[in-house]
Scaffold this motif. Structure first.
Motif, PDB file in Angstrom:
ATOM      1  N   LEU A  24      80.261  21.071 -17.009  1.00 24.43           N
ATOM      2  CA  LEU A  24      79.376  22.265 -17.023  1.00 24.43           C
ATOM      3  C   LEU A  24      77.819  21.495 -17.306  1.00 24.43           C
ATOM      4  O   LEU A  24      76.753  21.754 -16.055  1.00 24.43           O
ATOM      5  N   MET A  27      76.549  20.530 -13.349  1.00 21.17           N
ATOM      6  CA  MET A  27      76.930  22.049 -12.337  1.00 21.17           C
ATOM      7  C   MET A  27      75.554  22.231 -12.841  1.00 21.17           C
ATOM      8  O   MET A  27      74.604  22.180 -11.589  1.00 21.17           O
ATOM      9  N   HIS A  28      74.979  22.658 -14.155  1.00 17.86           N
ATOM     10  CA  HIS A  28      74.162  22.541 -14.140  1.00 17.86           C
ATOM     11  C   HIS A  28      72.922  21.629 -13.999  1.00 17.86           C
ATOM     12  O   HIS A  28      71.652  21.796 -12.515  1.00 17.86           O
ATOM     13  N   ARG A  33      77.846  25.363  -8.134  1.00 17.83           N
ATOM     14  CA  ARG A  33      78.974  26.327  -9.137  1.00 17.83           C
ATOM     15  C   ARG A  33      79.893  24.985  -9.083  1.00 17.83           C
ATOM     16  O   ARG A  33      80.819  25.777  -9.089  1.00 17.83           O
ATOM     17  N   ARG A  34      80.609  24.492  -8.070  1.00 18.57           N
ATOM     18  CA  ARG A  34      81.949  23.984  -8.074  1.00 18.57           C
ATOM     19  C   ARG A  34      82.059  22.074  -8.161  1.00 18.57           C
ATOM     20  O   ARG A  34      80.417  21.898  -7.820  1.00 18.57           O
ATOM     21  N   THR A  48      85.754  25.697 -11.034  1.00 10.52           N
ATOM     22  CA  THR A  48      83.976  26.555 -10.635  1.00 10.52           C
ATOM     23  C   THR A  48      83.316  26.901 -12.172  1.00 10.52           C
ATOM     24  O   THR A  48      84.305  26.460 -12.469  1.00 10.52           O
ATOM     25  N   ASP A  49      82.297  26.982 -11.605  1.00  7.41           N
ATOM     26  CA  ASP A  49      82.259  27.680 -13.235  1.00  7.41           C
ATOM     27  C   ASP A  49      82.571  29.043 -13.282  1.00  7.41           C
ATOM     28  O   ASP A  49      83.004  28.991 -14.548  1.00  7.41           O
ATOM     29  N   ARG A  53      83.721  29.760 -16.988  1.00  5.26           N
ATOM     30  CA  ARG A  53      83.608  30.963 -18.010  1.00  5.26           C
ATOM     31  C   ARG A  53      84.547  31.636 -18.092  1.00  5.26           C
ATOM     32  O   ARG A  53      84.605  32.051 -19.739  1.00  5.26           O
TER      33      ARG A  53
END
Length: 97
Positions: A24, A27-28, A33-34, A48-49, A53
């Protein structure tokens, strides 16, 4: 045009032994997103995002290896963008960056 002309040569990656929380953060920080999952210099999966989630509330305790997709669809750098796009469409792989 060939995939090698558009691909990122040294993408941000993650180890299967890291936790989803690390994914996370990466990605941020990178705005993507991957993340490719790499072990011993070999691609073994992708996270992946959406995977993150699905494990909300468990990111600090869940390893990447438990949530990653292992059965990957890949092309070589010498494939055409059209070939890659057709593969992605036929397998319903997201094309959003």
């Amino acid at each position: 045009m060939l995939v090698q002309n558009r691909m990122i040569k040294n993408p941000e990656t993650i180890s299967p032994d890291e936790f989803l929380a690390s994914g996370l953060v990466k990605m941020h920080k990178g705005g993507f997103r991957r993340l490719p999952v790499i072990k011993d210099a070999k691609l073994i999966g992708i996270i992946t995002d959406r995977d993150l989630r699905e494990h909300a509330g468990l990111l600090e305790r869940t390893k990447i290896s438990s949530a990653m997709t292992k059965d990957l669809m890949t092309v070589t750098p010498r494939a055409t963008l059209e070939q890659a796009a057709k593969l992605m469409l036929s397998h319903k792989i997201s094309v959003f960056l």
